[in-house]
Scaffold this motif. Sequence first.
Motif, PDB file in Angstrom:
ATOM      1  N   ASP A   1       0.825  -1.241   0.004  1.00 56.34           N
ATOM      2  CA  ASP A   1      -0.101   0.079   0.084  1.00 56.34           C
ATOM      3  C   ASP A   1       0.945   1.248   0.064  1.00 56.34           C
ATOM      4  N   ALA A   2       2.161   1.019  -0.320  1.00 52.16           N
ATOM      5  CA  ALA A   2       2.931   2.286  -0.191  1.00 52.16           C
ATOM      6  C   ALA A   2       2.665   3.055  -1.449  1.00 52.16           C
ATOM      7  N   VAL A   3       3.006   4.424  -1.375  1.00 49.50           N
ATOM      8  CA  VAL A   3       2.925   5.529  -2.391  1.00 49.50           C
ATOM      9  C   VAL A   3       3.933   5.371  -3.437  1.00 49.50           C
ATOM     10  N   TYR A   4       3.475   5.246  -4.736  1.00 46.54           N
ATOM     11  CA  TYR A   4       4.442   4.831  -5.812  1.00 46.54           C
ATOM     12  C   TYR A   4       5.364   6.185  -6.052  1.00 46.54           C
ATOM     13  N   SER A   5       6.656   6.079  -6.368  1.00 49.46           N
ATOM     14  CA  SER A   5       7.436   7.087  -6.759  1.00 49.46           C
ATOM     15  C   SER A   5       8.254   6.712  -7.900  1.00 49.46           C
ATOM     16  N   PRO A   6       8.904   7.816  -8.313  1.00 52.47           N
ATOM     17  CA  PRO A   6       9.819   7.682  -9.751  1.00 52.47           C
ATOM     18  C   PRO A   6      10.976   6.578  -9.351  1.00 52.47           C
ATOM     19  N   ALA A   7      11.249   6.383  -8.342  1.00 53.43           N
ATOM     20  CA  ALA A   7      12.421   5.404  -7.802  1.00 53.43           C
ATOM     21  C   ALA A   7      11.787   4.000  -8.188  1.00 53.43           C
ATOM     22  N   ASP A   8      10.493   3.922  -8.009  1.00 56.15           N
ATOM     23  CA  ASP A   8       9.987   2.409  -8.486  1.00 56.15           C
ATOM     24  C   ASP A   8       9.920   2.264  -9.865  1.00 56.15           C
ATOM     25  N   THR A   9       9.848   3.287 -10.887  1.00 55.75           N
ATOM     26  CA  THR A   9       9.846   3.053 -12.193  1.00 55.75           C
ATOM     27  C   THR A   9      11.337   2.820 -12.677  1.00 55.75           C
ATOM     28  N   MET A  10      12.365   3.535 -11.887  1.00 52.60           N
ATOM     29  CA  MET A  10      13.544   3.456 -12.283  1.00 52.60           C
ATOM     30  C   MET A  10      14.232   1.927 -11.834  1.00 52.60           C
TER      31      MET A  10
END
Length: 217
Positions: free
Chosen positions: A186-195
């Motif tokens: 349930d964590a908030v998605y961040s640009p780091a997840d995309t990378m």
Amino acid sequence: MRPFLLEGGSVSQMPVAEGKNVQQTVELLTRKLEMLGAEKQGTFCVDCETYHTAASTLGSQGQAGKLMYVMHNSEYPLSCFALFENGPCLVADTNFDVLMVKLKGFFQSAKASKIETRGTRYQYCDFLVKVGTVTMGPSARGISVEVEYGPCVVASDCWSLLLEFLQSFLGSHTPGAPTVFGNRHDAVYSPADTMVQYMELFNKIRKQQQVPVAGIR
């Protein structure tokens, strides 16, 4: 400059269509998107360079060196992403590249390790789609497909919507849920997840192509 928008996203590999090359498959995909009503919104680029622990820092105990991936994304032109092997993702400004030069006694760039994907951005309602050609040196190595769903900040909550949209133009090649979705819950998605997803994609393509890269296990 694009701000750090918090949105769920999926990065996956599209196999080359039978009887087609990489560029022809990319054209097939973009044609499908345009038939759906997606509109071109410029271009994008994501690149990655691999660094390995300098031999002088490993000592004489037979320690294994660690890898670090330094990445850039044209969506965030003022930022640099450093992803450590089996570790966290550090988000820094673009001066981090200069710092890596100064840290050459600790981390050294692996030869011929530069890999990147470039292509066209498409907007379709609340979805942002990026279809890119993955290259190493002068050679095309594969195809990347990134889809973001803007209104949702918790990636796992919007996976069913992403999946339905992906199926509309990827068909049987629709990917499963990214590992970062399951790891973050349930964590908030961040640009780091995309990378992280791009790093996994690049490493997968390297292995498929069996490209020898000095310093990479």
